[in-house]
Design a protein around this motif. Structure first.
Motif, PDB file in Angstrom:
ATOM      1  N   ALA A 115       0.454  -1.377  -1.313  1.00  0.00           N
ATOM      2  CA  ALA A 115       1.549  -2.022  -2.041  1.00  0.00           C
ATOM      3  C   ALA A 115       1.005  -3.081  -2.990  1.00  0.00           C
ATOM      4  CB  ALA A 115       2.525  -2.667  -1.058  1.00  0.00           C
ATOM      5  N   SER A 116       1.591  -3.158  -4.166  1.00  0.00           N
ATOM      6  CA  SER A 116       1.214  -4.200  -5.114  1.00  0.00           C
ATOM      7  C   SER A 116       1.709  -5.553  -4.603  1.00  0.00           C
ATOM      8  CB  SER A 116       1.812  -3.910  -6.490  1.00  0.00           C
ATOM      9  OG  SER A 116       3.214  -3.790  -6.410  1.00  0.00           O
ATOM     10  N   THR A 117       0.934  -6.592  -4.881  1.00  0.00           N
ATOM     11  CA  THR A 117       1.258  -7.927  -4.406  1.00  0.00           C
ATOM     12  C   THR A 117       0.765  -8.954  -5.413  1.00  0.00           C
ATOM     13  OG1 THR A 117       0.868  -9.536  -2.631  1.00  0.00           O
ATOM     14  CG2 THR A 117      -0.879  -7.949  -3.065  1.00  0.00           C
ATOM     15  N   ASP A 118       1.343 -10.128  -5.353  1.00  0.00           N
ATOM     16  CA  ASP A 118       0.904 -11.215  -6.222  1.00  0.00           C
ATOM     17  C   ASP A 118      -0.309 -11.955  -5.644  1.00  0.00           C
ATOM     18  OD1 ASP A 118       2.916 -10.721  -8.030  1.00  0.00           O
ATOM     19  OD2 ASP A 118       4.326 -12.061  -7.039  1.00  0.00           O
ATOM     20  N   ALA A 119      -0.688 -11.591  -4.431  1.00  0.00           N
ATOM     21  CA  ALA A 119      -1.821 -12.262  -3.793  1.00  0.00           C
ATOM     22  C   ALA A 119      -3.125 -11.821  -4.435  1.00  0.00           C
ATOM     23  CB  ALA A 119      -1.835 -11.959  -2.296  1.00  0.00           C
ATOM     24  N   PHE A 120      -4.194 -12.498  -4.054  1.00  0.00           N
ATOM     25  CA  PHE A 120      -5.513 -12.170  -4.601  1.00  0.00           C
ATOM     26  C   PHE A 120      -5.858 -10.716  -4.295  1.00  0.00           C
ATOM     27  CE2 PHE A 120     -10.112 -11.746  -4.008  1.00  0.00           C
ATOM     28  CZ  PHE A 120     -10.558 -12.156  -5.256  1.00  0.00           C
ATOM     29  N   GLY A 121      -6.332 -10.006  -5.284  1.00  0.00           N
ATOM     30  CA  GLY A 121      -6.696  -8.608  -5.119  1.00  0.00           C
ATOM     31  C   GLY A 121      -5.644  -7.642  -5.600  1.00  0.00           C
ATOM     32  N   ASN A 122      -4.405  -8.106  -5.817  1.00  0.00           N
ATOM     33  CA  ASN A 122      -3.308  -7.339  -6.402  1.00  0.00           C
ATOM     34  C   ASN A 122      -2.687  -6.294  -5.483  1.00  0.00           C
ATOM     35  OD1 ASN A 122      -3.617  -8.747  -8.812  1.00  0.00           O
ATOM     36  ND2 ASN A 122      -5.043  -7.242  -9.637  1.00  0.00           N
ATOM     37  N   PHE A 123      -3.385  -5.865  -4.419  1.00  0.00           N
ATOM     38  CA  PHE A 123      -2.846  -4.831  -3.545  1.00  0.00           C
ATOM     39  C   PHE A 123      -3.001  -5.242  -2.086  1.00  0.00           C
ATOM     40  CE2 PHE A 123      -3.970  -2.516  -7.406  1.00  0.00           C
ATOM     41  CZ  PHE A 123      -2.787  -1.841  -7.644  1.00  0.00           C
ATOM     42  N   ASP A 124      -2.049  -4.750  -1.261  1.00  0.00           N
ATOM     43  CA  ASP A 124      -2.062  -5.031   0.164  1.00  0.00           C
ATOM     44  C   ASP A 124      -2.102  -3.708   0.918  1.00  0.00           C
ATOM     45  OD1 ASP A 124      -1.947  -6.489   2.524  1.00  0.00           O
ATOM     46  OD2 ASP A 124       0.230  -6.311   2.634  1.00  0.00           O
ATOM     47  N   ASN A 125      -2.829  -3.685   2.026  1.00  0.00           N
ATOM     48  CA  ASN A 125      -3.035  -2.472   2.810  1.00  0.00           C
ATOM     49  C   ASN A 125      -2.351  -2.646   4.161  1.00  0.00           C
ATOM     50  OD1 ASN A 125      -3.962  -0.187   4.050  1.00  0.00           O
ATOM     51  ND2 ASN A 125      -6.100  -0.819   4.114  1.00  0.00           N
ATOM     52  N   ALA A 126      -1.364  -1.791   4.476  1.00  0.00           N
ATOM     53  CA  ALA A 126      -0.615  -1.952   5.718  1.00  0.00           C
ATOM     54  C   ALA A 126      -0.426  -0.613   6.407  1.00  0.00           C
ATOM     55  CB  ALA A 126       0.744  -2.592   5.439  1.00  0.00           C
ATOM     56  N   GLN A 127      -0.707  -0.558   7.715  1.00  0.00           N
ATOM     57  CA  GLN A 127      -0.428   0.630   8.507  1.00  0.00           C
ATOM     58  C   GLN A 127       1.065   0.688   8.825  1.00  0.00           C
ATOM     59  OE1 GLN A 127      -2.537   3.004   9.313  1.00  0.00           O
ATOM     60  NE2 GLN A 127      -4.345   2.009   8.438  1.00  0.00           N
ATOM     61  N   ILE A 128       1.689   1.847   8.628  1.00  0.00           N
ATOM     62  CA  ILE A 128       3.138   1.938   8.816  1.00  0.00           C
ATOM     63  C   ILE A 128       3.527   2.886   9.946  1.00  0.00           C
ATOM     64  CG2 ILE A 128       3.557   1.381   6.397  1.00  0.00           C
ATOM     65  CD1 ILE A 128       4.144   4.330   5.906  1.00  0.00           C
ATOM     66  N   THR A 129       2.547   3.423  10.673  1.00  0.00           N
ATOM     67  CA  THR A 129       2.868   4.363  11.755  1.00  0.00           C
ATOM     68  C   THR A 129       2.344   3.874  13.099  1.00  0.00           C
ATOM     69  OG1 THR A 129       0.911   5.652  11.081  1.00  0.00           O
ATOM     70  CG2 THR A 129       3.054   6.406  10.291  1.00  0.00           C
ATOM     71  N   LYS A 130       2.261   2.565  13.273  1.00  0.00           N
ATOM     72  CA  LYS A 130       1.747   2.022  14.531  1.00  0.00           C
ATOM     73  C   LYS A 130       2.632   2.389  15.713  1.00  0.00           C
ATOM     74  CE  LYS A 130      -0.329  -2.012  12.258  1.00  0.00           C
ATOM     75  NZ  LYS A 130      -0.285  -3.486  12.116  1.00  0.00           N
ATOM     76  N   ASN A 131       3.934   2.510  15.494  1.00  0.00           N
ATOM     77  CA  ASN A 131       4.859   2.743  16.597  1.00  0.00           C
ATOM     78  C   ASN A 131       4.891   4.193  17.066  1.00  0.00           C
ATOM     79  OD1 ASN A 131       5.607   0.050  16.563  1.00  0.00           O
ATOM     80  ND2 ASN A 131       7.338   0.377  15.204  1.00  0.00           N
ATOM     81  N   ILE A 132       4.215   5.080  16.367  1.00  0.00           N
ATOM     82  CA  ILE A 132       4.148   6.484  16.801  1.00  0.00           C
ATOM     83  C   ILE A 132       2.680   6.883  16.961  1.00  0.00           C
ATOM     84  CG2 ILE A 132       6.365   7.189  15.865  1.00  0.00           C
ATOM     85  CD1 ILE A 132       4.831   8.314  13.446  1.00  0.00           C
ATOM     86  N   ARG A 133       1.890   5.987  17.502  1.00  0.00           N
ATOM     87  CA  ARG A 133       0.459   6.204  17.638  1.00  0.00           C
ATOM     88  C   ARG A 133       0.110   7.472  18.415  1.00  0.00           C
ATOM     89  NH1 ARG A 133      -3.559   5.246  14.771  1.00  0.00           N
ATOM     90  NH2 ARG A 133      -2.756   3.129  14.420  1.00  0.00           N
ATOM     91  N   PRO A 134       0.786   7.824  19.513  1.00  0.00           N
ATOM     92  CA  PRO A 134       0.420   9.069  20.214  1.00  0.00           C
ATOM     93  C   PRO A 134       0.575  10.309  19.329  1.00  0.00           C
ATOM     94  CG  PRO A 134       1.712   7.666  21.647  1.00  0.00           C
ATOM     95  CD  PRO A 134       1.764   7.042  20.288  1.00  0.00           C
ATOM     96  N   PHE A 135       1.638  10.370  18.550  1.00  0.00           N
ATOM     97  CA  PHE A 135       1.840  11.510  17.644  1.00  0.00           C
ATOM     98  C   PHE A 135       0.721  11.570  16.605  1.00  0.00           C
ATOM     99  CE2 PHE A 135       3.433  13.465  13.787  1.00  0.00           C
ATOM    100  CZ  PHE A 135       4.087  14.598  14.252  1.00  0.00           C
TER     101      PHE A 135
END
Length: 465
Positions: free
Chosen positions: A232-252
């Motif tokens: 995702a684009s962000t105003d923070a340093f580096g311009n982009f943010d990296n986020a895991q979005i499937t943590k709640n379905i880890r077994p799958f």
């Protein structure tokens, strides 16, 4: 990128379908390249001076050769307009088994990069450059010219140090977009607009991306060994943010780390769809770039490739190729190519704001919307499904929807007998501290329907002791 004229040498002639300038320019009169021609008339061409019907002169290096394609590749395709006019939009592709190519629906143009093994696997268009991957190398064309891969025209190479698995264009700033370059174990962001100011920055040191899983739907999404991540684009340093979005379905996710085969987006549903080689897929739905649902889906066929696009009329097409050689269109019809669609959901146990209070459950009222008749099977579990509590039975809910179009009837003779929103009731019996509703459908002819909500009627009893 020119199409013009008739090529002649001696008594041999052919229609020139495309002039491919690989170095120099036509205007300078000093250039090299290739001609894409139709079938010659009068024999075969030979090396030597030739002319065109527009007064051009050139030197041929030898006889024409047939364009051939090697089998067993997997194609990646991007559409782009390097010419700038309304009729110069073309598709560009790579397969990993032969040269990259350009195709406008009629003329097929192989693109030569000069690599000893000229079989790029992944492809992207970024700030008017054509990018092609060769294992750990990314080759980019001259700006505005997808045929030219020589340094003197502005082309070049970017080394990633690991096998490139794909590209994804991202919105970087108000000045220029950025290109994400994924490898097996690392991710990069490429800033800049040309060889004059390229700046390759490491985005994630131990997180790459699996092939054919990169998609952009507002933000960038890719699947790797840790799950699906959002870029995702962000105003923070580096311009982009990296986020895991499937943590709640880890077994799958863990069960399918090495099984991904491809991905696509569904524009109307605002979904990212990830497909696996065990007939399962993961549909992730967004609203205003926020996740509102993640749903595993099992298809009736083994799918190996997929693509989604919008037609000239604005209609969305989502196509998938199966291992059986068939191409399927998704979001069409009421079955899996004649086979039943089985759908079910087990909702979380709900305790009606009081987890330690017993309730006598009496009725569930479902609000269901749709456009045609459907049958829904509804069941429930009490007290975490405990064997010490008498469990509920399955009920069948009929939903006699009728599609209603207000401008398709005569008002004086109209009688309302169709509904597109229907409350349906299910009797509940039993006493417990919580309840889980279970909804199931199994049919090859029911049209899609939506369960919007469920209201649970109950009476309070005593506290658990």
């Amino acid at each position: 990128m020119f199409e013009t004229g008739i090529l002649s040498r001696g008594g041999v002639t052919a229609l020139i379908n495309r002039v491919v300038v690989e170095s120099g320019s036509l205007a300078s009169g000093i250039n090299t390249g290739r001609l894409i021609i139709g079938a010659p008339s009068g024999g075969n061409f030979t090396a030597g001076a030739a002319t065109t019907n527009t007064g051009g002169t050139l030197t041929l290096s030898g006889a024409q050769t047939a364009i051939t394609l090697a089998p067993s590749g997997r194609y990646e395709i991007v559409n782009n307009n390097f010419g700038g006019s309304a009729n110069t939009i073309r598709m560009y592709g790579a397969s990993g088994t032969h040269r990259a190519f350009e195709f406008d629906g009629t003329v097929f143009v192989p693109i030569s990069t000069g690599m000893l093994v000229d079989t790029p696997k992944h492809i992207a268009v970024h700030v008017n450059h054509l990018f092609l991957s060769f294992e750990g190398s990314s080759q980019y064309s001259a700006p505005g010219n997808p045929y030219s891969f020589t340094i003197i025209t502005g082309a070049g190479e970017i080394a990633a140090g690991d096998t490139v698995t794909g590209y994804l264009s991202l919105v970087g700033s108000n000045l220029t977009s950025s290109l994400a370059i994924f490898t097996t174990n690392k991710s990069f962001i490429l800033y800049g607009r040309s060889a004059d100011d390229w700046n390759l920055v490491t985005f994630a040191y131990e997180s790459g991306g699996f092939e054919y899983t990169m998609q952009n739907i507002g933000q960038g999404y890719v699947f790797d060994a840790l799950g699906i991540k959002q870029i995702a684009s962000t105003d923070a340093f580096g311009n982009f943010d990296n986020a895991q979005i499937t943590k709640n379905i880890r077994p799958f996710i863990n069960a399918r780390i090495t099984k991904s085969v491809g991905s696509c987006i569904a524009r109307l549903s605002n979904q990212y769809r990830l497909f696996f080689n065990d007939r399962y897929a993961l549909h992730i739905t967004f609203d205003n770039e926020q996740i509102i649902g993640v749903m595993p889906v099992q298809y009736a066929h083994d799918l190996t490739c997929m693509s989604s696009f919008e037609s000239n009329s604005g209609e969305e097409f989502i196509l998938a190729g199966g291992t059986n050689g068939y191409v399927y269109r998704m979001e069409r019809g009421t079955s899996f190519d004649g086979e039943e669609i089985v759908a079910y959901i087990n909702l979380a146990f709900s305790f009606q704001r009081n987890p330690r209070l017993k309730k006598r459950y009496r009725k569930a009222v479902y609000e269901i919307s749709g456009g045609n008749y459907a049958e829904v099977q509804a069941a429930y579990e009490l007290s975490y499904g405990s064997s010490e509590t008498e469990q509920g039975v399955t009920s069948t809910i009929n939903t006699p929807f009728g599609s209603v179009f207000w401008d398709a009837f005569t008002w004086d003779s109209f009688y309302w007998d169709g509904r597109t929103l229907l409350p349906a009731e299910q009797d509940l019996t039993g006493t417990a501290e919580n309840i889980s509703l279970i909804i199931r459908s199994n049919s090859d002819y029911f049209a899609p329907f939506t369960v919007n909500s469920a209201i649970i009627h109950y009476s309070t009893r005593r506290q658990l002791r």
